[in-house]
Design a protein around this motif. Structure first.
Motif, short mmCIF file in Angstrom:
data_model
loop_
_atom_site.label_atom_id
_atom_site.label_comp_id
_atom_site.label_asym_id
_atom_site.label_seq_id
_atom_site.Cartn_x
_atom_site.Cartn_y
_atom_site.Cartn_z
N UNK A 7 -9.60 6.82 4.63
CA UNK A 7 -8.63 7.85 5.03
C UNK A 7 -6.99 7.55 4.52
N UNK A 8 -6.52 6.29 4.90
CA UNK A 8 -5.40 5.94 4.47
C UNK A 8 -5.26 6.33 2.83
N UNK A 9 -6.25 5.81 2.13
CA UNK A 9 -6.16 6.03 0.53
C UNK A 9 -6.08 7.66 0.43
N UNK A 10 -6.93 8.34 0.86
CA UNK A 10 -6.99 9.61 0.59
C UNK A 10 -5.55 10.36 1.04
N UNK A 11 -5.29 9.84 2.21
CA UNK A 11 -3.67 10.67 2.63
C UNK A 11 -2.78 10.22 1.88
N UNK A 12 -2.69 8.84 1.55
CA UNK A 12 -1.85 8.34 0.48
C UNK A 12 -1.59 9.10 -0.77
N UNK A 33 2.72 11.90 8.98
CA UNK A 33 2.72 11.12 10.39
C UNK A 33 1.28 10.61 10.67
N UNK A 34 0.29 11.35 10.38
CA UNK A 34 -1.20 11.03 10.46
C UNK A 34 -1.41 9.70 9.40
N UNK A 35 -0.77 9.71 8.33
CA UNK A 35 -0.91 8.66 7.37
C UNK A 35 -0.38 7.23 7.75
N UNK A 36 1.01 7.38 8.47
CA UNK A 36 1.47 6.38 9.14
C UNK A 36 0.72 5.75 10.38
N UNK A 37 0.24 6.58 11.21
CA UNK A 37 -0.70 6.36 12.23
C UNK A 37 -1.96 5.32 11.72
N UNK A 38 -2.66 6.01 10.79
CA UNK A 38 -3.87 5.27 10.16
C UNK A 38 -3.35 3.93 9.41
N UNK A 48 3.37 -4.24 5.77
CA UNK A 48 4.29 -3.30 6.00
C UNK A 48 5.41 -3.61 7.09
N UNK A 49 5.03 -4.19 8.12
CA UNK A 49 5.95 -4.46 9.10
C UNK A 49 6.78 -5.71 8.68
N UNK A 50 6.18 -6.52 7.96
CA UNK A 50 7.09 -7.55 7.19
C UNK A 50 8.30 -6.96 6.48
N UNK A 51 7.98 -5.85 5.61
CA UNK A 51 8.67 -5.43 4.44
C UNK A 51 9.92 -4.62 5.48
N UNK A 52 9.41 -3.79 6.46
CA UNK A 52 10.28 -3.07 7.35
C UNK A 52 11.53 -4.18 7.88
N UNK A 53 10.79 -5.12 8.43
CA UNK A 53 11.73 -6.22 9.00
C UNK A 53 12.65 -6.81 8.00
N UNK A 54 12.15 -7.23 7.00
CA UNK A 54 13.10 -7.60 5.65
C UNK A 54 14.07 -6.51 5.45
#
Length: 64
Positions: A7-12, A33-38, A48-54
């Motif tokens: 689902x992440x691949x398809x929505x991406x 938003x659905x993509x981010x949730x999945x 992704x969290x590490x990149x955002x924290x950086x």
């Protein structure tokens, strides 16, 4: 987990296509938003969290 990854691949891919043709509306915001949730439920979430924290740390050290 497998359904979540597909689902992440398809929505991406769908989000990329919509950005490519420059056609985004409020429904597309819901799609993103659905993509981010999945995405948060996959094994890519810590990366992704590490990149955002950086990025947050980098922007926090900038003085304007």
């Amino acid at each position: 987990m497998l359904v979540s990854m597909s689902a992440v691949l398809l929505l991406g891919l769908l989000i990329w296509f919509l950005l490519r043709i420059r056609y985004l509306r409020w429904v597309d915001a819901l799609l993103c938003g659905t993509f981010g949730f999945l995405l948060a439920r996959t094994v890519a979430a810590p990366l992704v969290q590490g990149v955002l924290d950086g990025v947050n740390g980098f922007l926090g050290h900038l003085n304007f």
